[in-house]
Structures are given as C-alpha cells and as structure tokens.
Design a protein around this motif. Structure first.
Motif, short mmCIF file in Angstrom:
data_model
loop_
_atom_site.label_atom_id
_atom_site.label_comp_id
_atom_site.label_asym_id
_atom_site.label_seq_id
_atom_site.Cartn_x
_atom_site.Cartn_y
_atom_site.Cartn_z
N VAL B 62 0.85 -1.19 0.00
CA VAL B 62 0.00 0.00 0.00
C VAL B 62 0.88 1.24 0.00
N VAL B 243 -4.97 10.19 0.78
CA VAL B 243 -6.03 9.44 1.46
C VAL B 243 -7.24 9.29 0.53
N ILE B 246 -6.63 6.66 -2.09
CA ILE B 246 -6.75 5.29 -1.57
C ILE B 246 -8.21 4.93 -1.33
N ILE B 247 -8.96 5.87 -0.75
CA ILE B 247 -10.37 5.61 -0.51
C ILE B 247 -11.07 5.30 -1.83
N VAL B 250 -10.15 1.80 -3.02
CA VAL B 250 -10.74 0.74 -2.20
C VAL B 250 -12.24 0.71 -2.40
N ARG B 254 -10.39 -3.04 -5.09
CA ARG B 254 -8.95 -3.17 -5.30
C ARG B 254 -8.63 -4.15 -6.42
N ARG B 255 -7.51 -3.90 -7.08
CA ARG B 255 -6.99 -4.82 -8.09
C ARG B 255 -7.91 -4.99 -9.30
N PHE B 283 -16.65 14.76 7.02
CA PHE B 283 -16.98 13.78 8.04
C PHE B 283 -17.81 12.65 7.43
N SER B 286 -15.82 10.48 4.88
CA SER B 286 -14.91 9.57 5.58
C SER B 286 -15.69 8.46 6.25
N GLY B 287 -16.85 8.82 6.81
CA GLY B 287 -17.67 7.83 7.48
C GLY B 287 -18.13 6.75 6.52
N ALA B 289 -16.72 5.95 3.70
CA ALA B 289 -15.55 5.15 3.29
C ALA B 289 -15.21 4.12 4.37
N LEU B 290 -15.32 4.52 5.62
CA LEU B 290 -15.02 3.60 6.72
C LEU B 290 -16.00 2.43 6.70
N ILE B 293 -15.06 0.00 4.08
CA ILE B 293 -13.94 -0.84 4.49
C ILE B 293 -14.40 -1.93 5.44
N LEU B 294 -15.37 -1.59 6.28
CA LEU B 294 -15.83 -2.58 7.26
C LEU B 294 -16.76 -3.62 6.64
N VAL B 297 -15.91 -4.87 1.59
CA VAL B 297 -14.48 -4.90 1.37
C VAL B 297 -14.07 -4.90 -0.10
#
Lengths: 398, 311, 291
Positions: B62, B243, B246-247, B250, B254-255, B283, B286-287, B289-290, B293-294, B297
């Motif tokens: 990364v 950042v 990357i967000i 993702v 990815r890939r 905010f 970002s939320g 995006a989080l 990720i959770l 995926v």
C-alpha cells in the motif's frame, strides 16, 4: 467564456435574490462572515427586502482550501444562480476567486482578506478584474491604522522608540510588514528586527527568546492564522515586551476565554469592535449580534454585515442584478455602515475598489483586552479609559 | 498479444467500463458546466487512483503517499511553466519528474515490507510538502503557484481532455494488468518466493511497476494543475489527497483498475453532492468510506462483478 | 545562557514527544496496530480538558483528569468500532489486514478531527498551566509548567516500566509482543491483553494531549501533524521498541530545538526529517528496532 455567464435574469419579481457566501466555517473569522451575512439578510428582509424581493443566502464552506472555494464559486454561479458572492478572510483564497469572478462576470466582495494584491490586480487590469471589491481594509491601510493609533493613543503615555515586527508568513503580511517598516520610523519608532515565522508554528518560545534578546519597547504583530498559541505562550513565559499591532483572532469576542485570560494587555487593530462607536450603527449591530449569536462579533462580522447592505443598495440603484450594471452601481457606493463611511477607490487610485482609508471614511479601531473586555483606545476612547499592560512587561513612561 | 486482446474482450470489467464511458460521453449535452467541472477533476483523480491500484496489484504494497508522485509531476510542470516553458514540454517534464521520484522512492521501498513501506511513502510526502513550503519564494509555498498557461477556459473542452486522458490511461493500465506479464507480476506480488522460484526477477518487475505508476500519476497531476490554473500543496501534495486516492481505489474495488476510476467518480460526485452539509461533508464522506472498508471490502466492482457471477 | 535555554526547552518538548511516541509504539509492538487516529485522540483529550475547565470552571487538575478519561474513551472507540471489527472480519484477506486497519484508523482519525472542528472550531485550545508562574533556572526564566510537564511525563513512563517489568499483567504484555500465538496456545485470552494495551494507550495519549494543551495549545487542525510526528519518532527509534522511542524522542526534540534557536524556526522540522530519510535508507528498522 460563454459557459459561465450569469445572465441578466429578468426574474419573477417575487423571486428571492440569491447571494452566495463562501467562508471557512471551522475558523473563527470565517464563521463571522456567515453570521454577519445572515444577520444582515434577516434585517433587510424584515424591513421589506429590496423593492419587495427578499434576499436569500446560499452558504458554502470552503474548508480553508482554494480548490474547494473555486468549486463553490462555480456552483454558486452556474447551479445556484447567485447574483454576487461575498466572502473569505484568507487572502490566498480571495486571490484564487478573483479570476473566476472575472470569467463569470459576477461581483465578488471579499470581507476579510487583506492582501494589497487584491486591489492591485483590479487596478492593473480593470476591465477584467472590475468584478472584485475589497470591503476589508487592505494590509497597507491596516499598517497605517496601527501606526496612527500608536502615535495618537500610546506614545503620549509610554516611551515607544524601538520595536520588533513579528508576523506570520502569508500573502497578506508581506505588504503589511512593508508598510510597518515605512510608517514606524515616521512616528519615531526604530525597527530593530523583522521576524517572520511559518504559519503552522506551534512553539513560539525560541522566537520570543530571540525578540527579548534585542530589548525592543514593543512587539508589533501581524498575525491572523495564529493567535491563541503565541498569546498564551507569551503570557506563560512572561515575556517583558508588550504585543501590539494586528492580531486577527484577538478581535474576536471569544479570545479572552480561548486564551484563559492570557489576552490581558494585548493591543490589536480591528476594523470595528463593541464600544468603538465608529458610526451610529456600530453599537446597535453589536447588540443585535450578541442577541442572535451569544458572543460579540469578530471583525469579519462587521464588514460582511455592511457588505450585504452595500450590495442591496447597489441592486436597488442599478435596478437590475446584471453583473456589469452591479459593478457600476457598487462603484457609486456611499454608505454609512458599522465600520465607517464606505466608499471605494476608483480606477485612478492604486487601490481600485478597496475601501477608502481616512478619518472621514474607515480607519479601523485600536482596542486592548482588559479584565475580559475589549476596551477601545482609538480613535475615540471613552473618558475614563486607562491603558493597562501586564505587570511582567517593562514599558517606561516617556 | 492476441492473448491479451482475448482477455480484454471477455473481461466483464471491460464491458462495465465501456458502458460507463458511453454514458459519460453523452453528459456534455445533458448537464451543466458546473457538473462537467466536477467530473473533470474526478477523471484526473481516476487516473491517480488507477495508477495506485496498479502498484497495489503488482507490488502488493500500500502506497500511502501517492501524492508524492502526483505532486512531483504537478510542481515540476508548474514551476517550468511559471518560467515560460510551453505547456506540452511541461507535461512531459512532469511525467519525467514523477518517474524520477518513483525510482527514488523505489530504492528504499523495495527493501522493505509491511508497515515500513507504507511509512516510507508517507514520509516522502511530508518531505515534499516541507520542501515546497520552505522554498516558498520559488514555489509559492502554501499559497500556490499560478500557471501562465491553462488547458482551456471552456468547461466542455476541459471535460473532453480529461475524459480522453482518463480513457487512454485506463486502457493502458488495464491492458498491462491483464497481460501475461502483468498477471504473473500480480501473482508474484502475492507470493514472492514462488515467483522467484519460477525464475522471475521480482525486484526488476516491482521497479517497473513503480515507474509505470509514477509516470501516470505525475502526468495526471500535471494535467490537473493545467486545468485548475494553479498548483498548490493542498490540491496535489497534501496527505489528504493521498487518502482520497486510496479511498477511491478501495471504494471502487482493489486490483480491478476499472474500479479505481469508478470509485473516484463516485467519491468526488458524492463530495460535491454533500456540499450543502458544509462543514460536515468531509466527516460524512470519511464515514461512508469507513463503512465500505468494514462491510463492503471488495468495493463497488466487487458488488457488480459478484452479482453477475450468480446464476 | 542560550545553551541552558535550549537544554531546558528541548527537555520539556522531548518529554512530551516521548510520551506520545511510547503509546504509539506500544500499540504496534503488542497489537501490531499503527493507530493513525493517534493525533486525533490527543486532540480530543486536549479539547475535553479545555471544555471542562471552561464550561464547568473546574481547576486545571480536574480538567486534566477529564481530558485523560476522554483519551481512554476515544481509544476504546477506536478499538471496538474500527480495529476489532476489521481484525475479525472474514472478508478481509489475512495478508491485507494490517493495511485495512491502517486505512480504517486513518479515516476514523479524520472523522474525529472534523467532529471536533464542527463543535468547537479549529481554533487552538489551551488549558491553564497546572502550576502557574515562572522560576529561574541557571539564569533562564522558565515557566514552572514546563518542568511539571517533564516530571509528569517521566513519572508516567516510570509507572509504565514498573507495570511491564514488575507486574504479572506486564509480563503477559511483554510476551504478547514477542509471540502472540504462543501466548494464546498457553491459554491466555489475547483479547484481554489487547484491551489492557488500548487502555494504557488511551491513558498515555490522553495525558500527552492534556499536557500539550497546557504547554503549546492544541487544535483539531494539528491532528495529522501530531500523528506524523509520533510515527516519525517511532520509526526512527524502531517500531515496537519503547526505549527506542524515548531515545528518538529526545533526538528529535533536541534537533528541532537546536534548529529553531540556532538556525531559524522555519526550518525546525527539516533536520529531523532528513535524519528519518537517512535511517530509512540505511537502517530501516530504526536505531533500536529489532525486527
């Protein structure tokens, strides 16, 4: 050019007139812009609006980023159809928006940025940049105001013969410092050193040490991005040299609490402040603002409040919301606001479209923090006013 | 070569990408100049994200500082232009500067794994930022650098430049990722020992991956500053830019390369749509995006591709 | 005179850096987590202390305790809402887990930063010094607060050392940092160990945040700078090594102070960054790192 023209909308007479406000909401001077604008619009609407049409604000937060501000401007003009944009206290952002005002033929009034470059660009290329108006005191005039106030309010009581200029490295301080270096010697103050520090400095100890070593009578400041930290550290370290000049954050009503009282003795220029009584409108506005928002206004609140009224008058005078006609109407502004009598310099002056500086126009005010309150020292101090510096400072009587 | 072409024609990702491209091409007749402006930025971000995804797929590392490569390209182009060098030369120089940056970054990075690699890339960004700020008199520092030339003042022209650029870069990057060499690299990224055992010079190929990622990032960075008319630390160097890249990658998946572009478009449009929220827009983005990720995926492409695989 | 000034200022700031860095490196050493929400955690502690001192007119010591508690709560929130779900998620491939945790904490840190700015603006917050006033040390006028900070930082680090080396919980921590799998095979609940580490981390970051507020002031805009500073120090000292972090903190602290005084405050961060680059090229595992 075609895509960004904001046409002269012959709109439905009942439609509200939209004004875009671009500000930095998470910064105190920035938040003052939107609050001042809101109060002005509410007041004007309560009095009937402009020829029966209400004013409406479209608010944008630019997160202190030029790129965001530019996008907000584009959106304001082409999507939300505003007739003018007011805003920003960051000179870099105002300068980034200036060409977009030119491209879209939409008036842009900055009510918090200070850089001389703003009006210089208008003077140098009038036809392109005439859409920008600088309704805040330009750095050069801020410095003049500081020098005038030192001479008239402080020097009669204290021996101020030497100084160190202390400013943050930003677009607006370069002309400010240049003017300090010119006007301070004219009032008998020798400049011992000129310290410029990076705007993201956190530890001011080495700087204060260096300044103290040169034993100046006063520190003349030019800070806005920082304020709380240097002030708190200055008080904690008990630096024996008073700080006077321009500290943007110190003009905010919340500064005493923000610094836990370390602000005691700090002297700063402000465009206007509670108690300054620059015009008959100054104090009523302060009272109104406190009623609405709880705290006394920061300087951008005053200028933005006036700017909205100036714009409203211009719209009435022009009889239209077309960009070019508004510009011509704005140039004829002669308005008694909260900061003084607002008139703009013309094409012949270097500072085209900046506010005229002078005792009959706008001079700003000088205040000192004492016991949790901002006490006005200049241009008109209340009768029993005393000047009070902290015990650890060593200013002498003349 | 024919293998590659066959792989491209049968790939679902390619078809999704083509559909999206067709839709995007119709937009200038449908939406306002403002939205075209937003999408223009999104397309350049798309190239940033696709370049990042290539590096991630090949090196399996990364890169936390894609803005080092982007910023190097952008500022090299900007500085040259501010001294009167013609725009096209600046663009090439931008790519070259980023390439140099990529090589410089690759040297320590290829000897490190895991968190150390990530930290090295992050440190590179901080250094570049400090460098630009300290030499503010030449670089414009935090204020930024105003360019002499600009790609175009017309929103539609800028839109075509950006869309075209993104399409070309995307095609090249995607073809690379699916070519036989690319697939082997992808495998070696995930199983270094196996790949070496098969006789592949892993280090040489990782270096190549870096260089490709760098050139595209730098070129896109240079294009973007010529679109904006200014180069500033906040738009091309700051950690927050990295950042966002990357967000976007993702979020998109990815890939997949294609996913990175789709993720960027989605992210930037969402950011603009949330503008009325004012202060809270960062905010919320970002939320979201989080949450991705959770819970999601594999990102948007993961959702799209998986659904199609169901009978 | 200048030498004494530099010695004193450098000591205080290094102690503060050290406290933050130790927490950060401990988190990596035992849990394998690089918490990029570190700076934001410190800021939450600082702002809480400011709010409690201001709104409730509490004395600085009470505010400090409140701030530290806020730091612990934030640490827990980071663990339970972000780190643990990712680590336990079945859809994240094992090899990429670290990366996802890193990105997750990065995003979480941004969310915290924006939330703080929304409620309290990004203006720096300060708290009255724990002990006000100045004293003369070797002819140099020094705020007493600076000494208080240095003393508190070292006292806390001392307590941490006692905990790790002399208590049973501490020995388990040490073992977990060396070989977590063996530990769980032996029957120890790894989740309990992690909880302990996050608590310790929260206390360390919380105290560091509060002390920062009394010394220099802290603002939400500084969150990423604080994180970057902490991990630069930690990389320099060696990821996972507490002694390394302390050593590196002092190296960086003094390098910065010397630069600020002798050259110019503008170049303050440069020597430390250059040193970091050298270390990464020549000895990537840091001064005292062991992997």
């Amino acid at each position: 050019m075609a895509c960004f023209l904001a046409g002269a909308a012959q709109a439905d007479p009942k439609e509200p007139i939209k004004i875009g406000v671009i500000s930095e909401e998470s910064a105190i001077p920035g938040a003052g812009i939107s609050k001042g604008a809101r109060l002005a619009v509410d007041t004007i609407n309560a009095a009937g609006g402009i020829d029966g049409r209400k004013l409406e604000i479209v608010q944008y937060d630019d997160h202190s980023q030029a790129a965001d501000a530019v996008r907000a401007f584009q959106r304001a003009v082409s999507q939300d159809k505003v007739v003018a944009v007011i805003g920003t206290y960051i000179s870099e952002i105002a300068l980034a928006l200036q060409p977009w005002a030119a491209r879209s033929h939409v008036p842009f009034i900055t009510t918090g940025a200070a850089s001389n470059e703003i009006s210089k660009h208008i003077h140098d290329d009038y036809d392109k940049n005439k859409y920008t108006f600088h309704e805040f005191m330009a750095s050069r005039f801020i410095a003049d105001s500081v020098c005038d106030s030192i001479k008239q309010a402080l020097q009669p009581h204290y021996s101020i013969k030497t100084a160190v200029v202390f400013s943050e490295d930003a677009a607006w301080t370069a002309p400010l410092d240049a003017e300090y270096l010119e006007c301070l010697p004219k009032i008998g103050v020798k400049v011992l050193d000129h310290v410029r520090f990076s705007a993201d400095t956190g530890d001011f100890t080495p700087l204060f040490n260096k300044i103290e070593g040169q034993r100046p009578d006063v520190i003349v400041t030019g800070i806005s991005h920082v304020g709380v930290q240097p002030t708190v550290q200055w008080a904690q370290q008990q630096v024996p040299v008073p700080m006077i000049g321009y500290s943007g954050q110190a003009t905010s009503g919340t500064f005493w609490n923000d610094t836990n009282g370390a602000a005691a003795g700090i002297v700063t220029f402000s465009v206007a402040a509670a108690g300054a009584e620059l015009t008959a409108k100054t104090q009523p506005f302060v009272n109104d603002y406190i009623k609405h928002f709880g705290d006394a206004p920061v300087l951008t609140g005053f200028t933005t409040y006036d700017a909205v009224s100036v714009l409203a008058e211009a719209i009435k005078r022009a009889g239209s919301t077309d960009g070019d006609q508004l510009v011509a109407a704005l140039e004829k502004t002669d308005y008694i606001g909260t900061v003084g009598r607002v008139q703009f310099y013309g094409r012949d002056n270097d500072f085209t479209h900046a506010m005229k500086y002078g005792p009959e126009f706008v001079t700003g005010t000088m205040l000192q923090w004492q016991n949790g309150k901002q006490v006005i020292l200049w241009p008109r101090a209340a009768p029993q006013t005393k000047i009070s510096f902290p015990a650890f400072t060593h200013l002498q009587r003349p | 070569m024919t293998d590659t072409i066959r792989a491209l024609l049968t790939s679902r990702s390619v078809w999704i990408a083509l559909v999206v491209l067709v839709v995007l091409s119709t937009l200038p007749w449908v939406v306002s100049a403002y939205i075209l402006g937003v999408l223009t930025i999104a397309y350049y971000f798309g190239v940033f994200a696709m370049s990042w995804d290539l590096l991630f797929g090949f090196a399996n590392e990364v890169n936390f500082g894609p803005s080092f490569l982007i910023g190097s390209g952008a500022y090299a182009a900007g500085l040259l232009n501010a001294h009167g060098v013609p725009m096209w030369v600046c663009l090439i120089a931008g790519g070259a500067a980023a390439l140099l940056g990529g090589v410089v970054l690759a040297v320590p990075a290829l000897r490190l794994t895991g968190p150390y690699f990530g930290l090295t890339t992050l440190v590179a960004v901080l250094l570049l930022q400090q460098f630009i700020i300290i030499f503010a008199s030449s670089t414009g520092g935090e204020i930024g650098l105003t360019m002499n030339d600009i790609l175009s003042t017309e929103a539609i022209t800028n839109y075509w430049y950006a869309l075209g650029f993104m399409t070309v870069c995307g095609a090249v990057l995607f073809a690379l990722s699916r070519s036989p060499v690319g697939l082997i690299l992808q495998a070696s990224g995930q199983d270094r020992i196996g790949a070496s055992a098969l006789g592949f010079n892993v280090v040489k190929h990782k270096l190549a991956a870096f260089c490709i990622s760098a050139v595209f990032s730098g070129l896109a960075g240079a294009m973007m500053v010529f679109y904006l008319g200014t180069a500033s630390v906040g738009t091309v160097v700051d950690v927050s830019v990295g950042v966002q890249v990357i967000i976007a990658a993702v979020l998109g998946g990815r890939r997949t390369i294609v996913g990175a572009a789709i993720g960027s478009i989605f992210l930037i449009l969402a950011g603009e749509a949330l503008r009325p929220l004012g202060q809270l827009s960062t905010f919320v983005v970002s939320g979201v995006a989080l949450l991705v990720i959770l819970f999601f995926v594999d990102g948007l492409m993961g959702l799209l591709l998986r659904r199609r695989e169901e009978p | 005179m200048l030498t004494v000034q530099i010695l004193i200022d450098g000591f205080a700031i290094s102690a503060l850096y050290g406290l933050g860095a130790v927490g950060f490196t401990l988190m990596f050493g035992v849990c394998g987590v690089l918490n990029l929400a570190h700076g934001a955690t410190m800021v939450v502690a600082a702002v809480t202390a400011w709010v409690v001192a201001g709104q409730y007119a509490a004395n600085p010591w009470v505010a400090a305790v409140a701030g530290t508690a806020a730091g612990v709560l934030t640490a827990f929130a980071t663990y339970f809402l972000v780190v643990r779900p990712i680590e336990r998620s079945s859809s994240v491939p094992a090899a990429e887990r670290e990366i996802f945790v890193l990105t997750g904490t990065l995003l979480w840190g941004i969310m915290i930063q924006e939330a703080v700015a929304y409620f309290y603006t990004d203006n720096p917050k300060t708290v009255r010094p724990l002990i006000a006033g100045i004293m003369q040390i070797g002819g140099v006028r020094t705020p007493i607060n600076e000494l208080v900070i240095a003393v508190i930082c070292w006292a806390v680090i001392g307590l941490l050392w006692l905990l790790v080396n002399r208590s049973k919980a501490g020995k388990v921590l040490l073992a977990a940092s060396i070989n977590p799998r063996a530990l769980s095979i032996l029957g120890f609940e790894l989740s309990r160990v992690y909880l302990l580490v996050w608590t310790i981390y929260g206390v360390l970051a919380g105290i560091a945040g509060v002390l920062l507020a009394t010394f220099l002031g802290a603002s939400s805009a500084q969150s990423s700078q604080l994180t970057a500073s902490a991990f630069s120090i930690v990389v320099l000292g060696g990821l996972g090594s507490v002694y390394g972090s302390l050593l590196a903190a002092y190296v960086v602290g003094y390098l910065e102070t010397l630069t600020a005084y002798l050259i110019s405050p503008t170049y303050r961060t440069v020597p430390a960054l250059v040193l970091l680059v050298l270390v990464v090229y020549v000895r990537p595992h840091g001064l005292l790192g062991r992997r």
